[in-house]
Design a protein around this motif. Structure first.
Motif, PDB file in Angstrom:
ATOM      1  N   PRO A  80       0.811  -1.226   0.000  1.00  0.00           N
ATOM      2  CA  PRO A  80       0.000   0.000   0.000  1.00  0.00           C
ATOM      3  C   PRO A  80       0.841   1.271   0.000  1.00  0.00           C
ATOM      4  O   PRO A  80       0.396   2.300  -0.479  1.00  0.00           O
ATOM      5  CB  PRO A  80      -0.811  -0.097   1.292  1.00  0.00           C
ATOM      6  N   HIS A  81       2.064   1.177   0.488  1.00  0.00           N
ATOM      7  CA  HIS A  81       2.959   2.331   0.513  1.00  0.00           C
ATOM      8  C   HIS A  81       3.143   2.896  -0.900  1.00  0.00           C
ATOM      9  O   HIS A  81       3.388   4.076  -1.063  1.00  0.00           O
ATOM     10  CB  HIS A  81       4.320   1.930   1.073  1.00  0.00           C
ATOM     11  N   ALA A  82       3.013   2.045  -1.904  1.00  0.00           N
ATOM     12  CA  ALA A  82       3.185   2.484  -3.291  1.00  0.00           C
ATOM     13  C   ALA A  82       1.858   2.694  -3.992  1.00  0.00           C
ATOM     14  O   ALA A  82       1.619   3.742  -4.573  1.00  0.00           O
ATOM     15  CB  ALA A  82       4.020   1.464  -4.061  1.00  0.00           C
ATOM     16  N   LEU A 113       8.969   8.783  -1.937  1.00  0.00           N
ATOM     17  CA  LEU A 113      10.014   8.882  -0.909  1.00  0.00           C
ATOM     18  C   LEU A 113       9.451   8.652   0.488  1.00  0.00           C
ATOM     19  O   LEU A 113      10.065   7.961   1.307  1.00  0.00           O
ATOM     20  CB  LEU A 113      10.710  10.241  -1.001  1.00  0.00           C
ATOM     21  N   PHE A 114       8.274   9.206   0.764  1.00  0.00           N
ATOM     22  CA  PHE A 114       7.628   9.000   2.061  1.00  0.00           C
ATOM     23  C   PHE A 114       7.288   7.525   2.263  1.00  0.00           C
ATOM     24  O   PHE A 114       7.632   6.921   3.274  1.00  0.00           O
ATOM     25  CB  PHE A 114       6.367   9.866   2.172  1.00  0.00           C
ATOM     26  N   GLY A 115       6.622   6.927   1.266  1.00  0.00           N
ATOM     27  CA  GLY A 115       6.226   5.527   1.375  1.00  0.00           C
ATOM     28  C   GLY A 115       7.417   4.594   1.487  1.00  0.00           C
ATOM     29  O   GLY A 115       7.422   3.669   2.306  1.00  0.00           O
ATOM     30  N   VAL A 118       9.035   4.834   5.003  1.00  0.00           N
ATOM     31  CA  VAL A 118       8.257   4.107   6.019  1.00  0.00           C
ATOM     32  C   VAL A 118       8.380   2.609   5.805  1.00  0.00           C
ATOM     33  O   VAL A 118       8.586   1.845   6.753  1.00  0.00           O
ATOM     34  CB  VAL A 118       6.779   4.561   5.985  1.00  0.00           C
ATOM     35  N   PHE A 119       8.286   2.163   4.561  1.00  0.00           N
ATOM     36  CA  PHE A 119       8.361   0.739   4.232  1.00  0.00           C
ATOM     37  C   PHE A 119       9.696   0.141   4.679  1.00  0.00           C
ATOM     38  O   PHE A 119       9.737  -0.862   5.393  1.00  0.00           O
ATOM     39  CB  PHE A 119       8.166   0.559   2.729  1.00  0.00           C
ATOM     40  N   TYR A 120      10.796   0.758   4.268  1.00  0.00           N
ATOM     41  CA  TYR A 120      12.102   0.199   4.579  1.00  0.00           C
ATOM     42  C   TYR A 120      12.494   0.398   6.041  1.00  0.00           C
ATOM     43  O   TYR A 120      13.209  -0.419   6.608  1.00  0.00           O
ATOM     44  CB  TYR A 120      13.166   0.731   3.617  1.00  0.00           C
ATOM     45  N   ALA A 121      12.008   1.454   6.671  1.00  0.00           N
ATOM     46  CA  ALA A 121      12.235   1.611   8.114  1.00  0.00           C
ATOM     47  C   ALA A 121      11.524   0.483   8.866  1.00  0.00           C
ATOM     48  O   ALA A 121      12.048  -0.051   9.844  1.00  0.00           O
ATOM     49  CB  ALA A 121      11.738   2.971   8.593  1.00  0.00           C
ATOM     50  N   GLY A 122      10.348   0.102   8.386  1.00  0.00           N
ATOM     51  CA  GLY A 122       9.633  -1.020   8.993  1.00  0.00           C
ATOM     52  C   GLY A 122      10.361  -2.331   8.784  1.00  0.00           C
ATOM     53  O   GLY A 122      10.486  -3.136   9.716  1.00  0.00           O
ATOM     54  N   MET A 140      -1.762   8.239   2.744  1.00  0.00           N
ATOM     55  CA  MET A 140      -1.484   8.237   1.303  1.00  0.00           C
ATOM     56  C   MET A 140      -2.706   8.535   0.438  1.00  0.00           C
ATOM     57  O   MET A 140      -2.618   9.371  -0.463  1.00  0.00           O
ATOM     58  CB  MET A 140      -0.858   6.915   0.864  1.00  0.00           C
ATOM     59  N   PRO A 141      -3.848   7.861   0.655  1.00  0.00           N
ATOM     60  CA  PRO A 141      -4.996   8.193  -0.201  1.00  0.00           C
ATOM     61  C   PRO A 141      -5.436   9.652  -0.056  1.00  0.00           C
ATOM     62  O   PRO A 141      -5.823  10.279  -1.048  1.00  0.00           O
ATOM     63  CB  PRO A 141      -6.098   7.241   0.277  1.00  0.00           C
ATOM     64  N   ALA A 142      -5.359  10.184   1.151  1.00  0.00           N
ATOM     65  CA  ALA A 142      -5.752  11.590   1.357  1.00  0.00           C
ATOM     66  C   ALA A 142      -4.819  12.526   0.592  1.00  0.00           C
ATOM     67  O   ALA A 142      -5.273  13.492  -0.043  1.00  0.00           O
ATOM     68  CB  ALA A 142      -5.742  11.920   2.848  1.00  0.00           C
ATOM     69  N   ILE A 143      -3.532  12.238   0.635  1.00  0.00           N
ATOM     70  CA  ILE A 143      -2.566  13.052  -0.114  1.00  0.00           C
ATOM     71  C   ILE A 143      -2.853  12.956  -1.611  1.00  0.00           C
ATOM     72  O   ILE A 143      -2.910  13.965  -2.316  1.00  0.00           O
ATOM     73  CB  ILE A 143      -1.117  12.612   0.197  1.00  0.00           C
TER      74      ILE A 143
END
Length: 193
Positions: A80-82, A113-115, A118-122, A140-143
């Motif tokens: 979902p990050h992407a 970059l944001f997604g 967060v993904f790789y930090a997780g 993400m959907p709101a953005i």
């Protein structure tokens, strides 16, 4: 043999490389010789050849940055990050007239970059993966929707972006019951194919 650990690139390349370690560990098959173990019989000539070839690939180690880059298409882009942010914005930008949609391109890069952060930090254990994914599912959907509704975005581009977002939401909501049914395994593995 030693248990094999999954890494970012395991997610990306179907288990082909090693590197960043996740918490999940699996043990090698302990099925008796001749038992069915997937698409062919355990211990058969084809099974032994497969294990010789894949064994070398499983032990291959690449620099962590290379593995991270290799994991983007298969791992990050499938989360979902992407597909709740960068993907709808990038598709909307591509549907914009030539020379237009600059805000969509910038938004797609920022969302990527944001997604990815967060993904790789997780994956690296720097943040709680489940909590951060839930946050991404909200943000993400709101953005994406706010950028698609911004001035200068053509109706066609906005429609393409919203359609992409709708399809992603439908795909995710449709797979949730199947993930629970198959205990989050791939259906082929859960059905022992």
């Amino acid at each position: 043999g030693a248990p094999e650990a999954f890494s970012c690139s395991h997610l990306a390349l179907g288990g082909a490389l090693g590197g960043l370690r996740l918490r999940r560990q699996t043990q090698p098959s302990s099925a008796p010789r001749g038992a069915m173990g997937g698409l062919w019989t355990e211990g058969s000539a084809l099974d032994r050849a497969d294990k010789r070839v894949s064994g070398a690939v499983f032990r291959l180690r690449l620099p962590e940055m290379v593995e991270l880059l290799l994991s983007v298409p298969g791992a990050f882009m499938g989360f979902p990050h992407a597909f709740f942010g960068p993907t709808p914005l990038a598709l909307a930008w591509l549907a914009s007239p030539a020379g237009g949609g600059g805000s969509l391109a910038v938004g797609a890069v920022a969302a990527f970059l944001f997604g990815a952060s967060v993904f790789y930090a997780g994956l690296a254990g720097k943040v709680d993966f489940r909590k951060s994914t839930k946050m991404v599912l909200l943000v993400m959907p709101a953005i994406a929707l706010s950028l698609l509704a911004s001035p200068g975005v053509t109706a066609r581009a906005a429609d393409v972006g919203r359609l992409s977002l709708s399809c992603a939401a439908l795909a995710v909501s449709a797979t949730i019951p199947f993930k629970a049914l198959f205990d989050r395994q791939r259906p082929a593995a859960a059905l022992n194919l």
